[in-house]
Design an enzyme around this catalytic site. Structure first.
Site, PDB file in Angstrom:
ATOM      1  CB  CYS A   1      -0.954  -0.061   1.190  1.00 47.44           C
ATOM      2  SG  CYS A   1      -2.392   1.023   1.042  1.00 47.44           S
ATOM      3  CG  HIS A   2      -0.468   5.056   1.408  1.00 45.95           C
ATOM      4  ND1 HIS A   2      -1.706   4.514   1.663  1.00 45.95           N
ATOM      5  CD2 HIS A   2      -0.675   6.136   0.629  1.00 45.95           C
ATOM      6  CE1 HIS A   2      -2.631   5.258   1.069  1.00 45.95           C
ATOM      7  NE2 HIS A   2      -2.038   6.244   0.432  1.00 45.95           N
TER       8      HIS A   2
ATOM      9  CD  GLU B   1      -3.887   8.148  -1.760  1.00 44.91           C
ATOM     10  OE1 GLU B   1      -4.728   8.222  -0.857  1.00 44.91           O
ATOM     11  OE2 GLU B   1      -2.659   8.038  -1.541  1.00 44.91           O
TER      12      GLU B   1
END
Length: 229
Positions: free
Chosen positions: A135-136, A166
């Site tokens: 993910c991030h 997002e």
């Protein structure tokens, strides 16, 4: 000898200049932690500043907090690990076979330009260790440069939280940059699933990345496969 995993988590508890809390997306840690634990790997948790890693409240929501998340959240010993994470300066990178960057929006602020983590990542990668994220978490990889000066991700296939995700999460106007676009600017061959939030893992040699919170377990499986092969 047992393999050793270095988990990286955030210290950031809130968005900058926005009244919204954030932190570690707990499942991105626990799902991988569970799989590594089954293999009896040694696991340590580090954050940029050491100390407490706050948990993203949304990761504890009824539709995303599965058995893995709830078990760890209710385990005082595990939660103590998150309250007392190590600093980068307190570990020796030579001890680890894998560095695994977890996500949650907080990492967009404290992973991107952390020189200590960048050095650890570069060293592990150049010694044929596995560099991974979910993910991030890939924000921790975007600015890492190798000894030759090139970005680690240059010319590599990878994935991470997509810009469309997002937007769908309703935070596109709150985040400090477009991580997907920055990955492309630094020469990565960014890949994503056609359907947002579908599990997705991309491997390019010793670089293994997962797209979103639902990709942590399959990312861990890919790491295990790479370690055991």
């Amino acid at each position: 000898m047992s393999k050793r995993i270095l988990h990286i988590v955030t210290n950031v508890a809130a968005y900058e200049n926005v009244n919204q809390v954030t932190g570690l997306w707990l499942g991105e840690l626990t799902h991988a932690y569970d799989e590594f634990e089954k293999k009896n790997y040694i696991q340590d948790i580090v954050s940029p500043l050491g100390g407490n890693s706050p948990i993203e409240p949304k990761s504890l929501g009824r539709f995303v907090a599965d058995e893995s998340v709830l078990k760890r959240k209710n385990d005082p010993a595990f939660m103590k690990l998150l309250e007392n994470t190590k600093k980068p300066s307190e570990i020796n990178w030579q001890d680890y076979d894998v560095i695994y960057y977890t996500g949650g929006h907080g990492v967009m602020w404290d992973f991107l330009d952390n020189s200590e983590l960048q050095e650890i990542t570069k060293n592990i990668y150049e010694k044929d260790g596995i560099v991974s994220s979910v993910c991030h978490g890939y924000c921790g990889l975007l600015n890492v440069r190798l000894s030759n000066g090139q970005y680690l991700i240059q010319g590599k296939k990878l994935t991470g939280f997509a810009w469309c995700e997002e937007v769908l999460a309703g935070v596109a106007k709150k985040v400090p940059y477009n991580a997907e676009e920055l990955a492309k600017e630094h020469g990565a061959h960014y890949e994503k699933k056609f359907i947002p939030f579908a599990p997705n893992v991309v491997r390019d040699g010793n670089l293994i990345t997962g797209q979103n919170p639902f990709s942590a377990r399959i990312t861990a499986h890919a790491i295990i496969e790479a370690l055991e092969s």
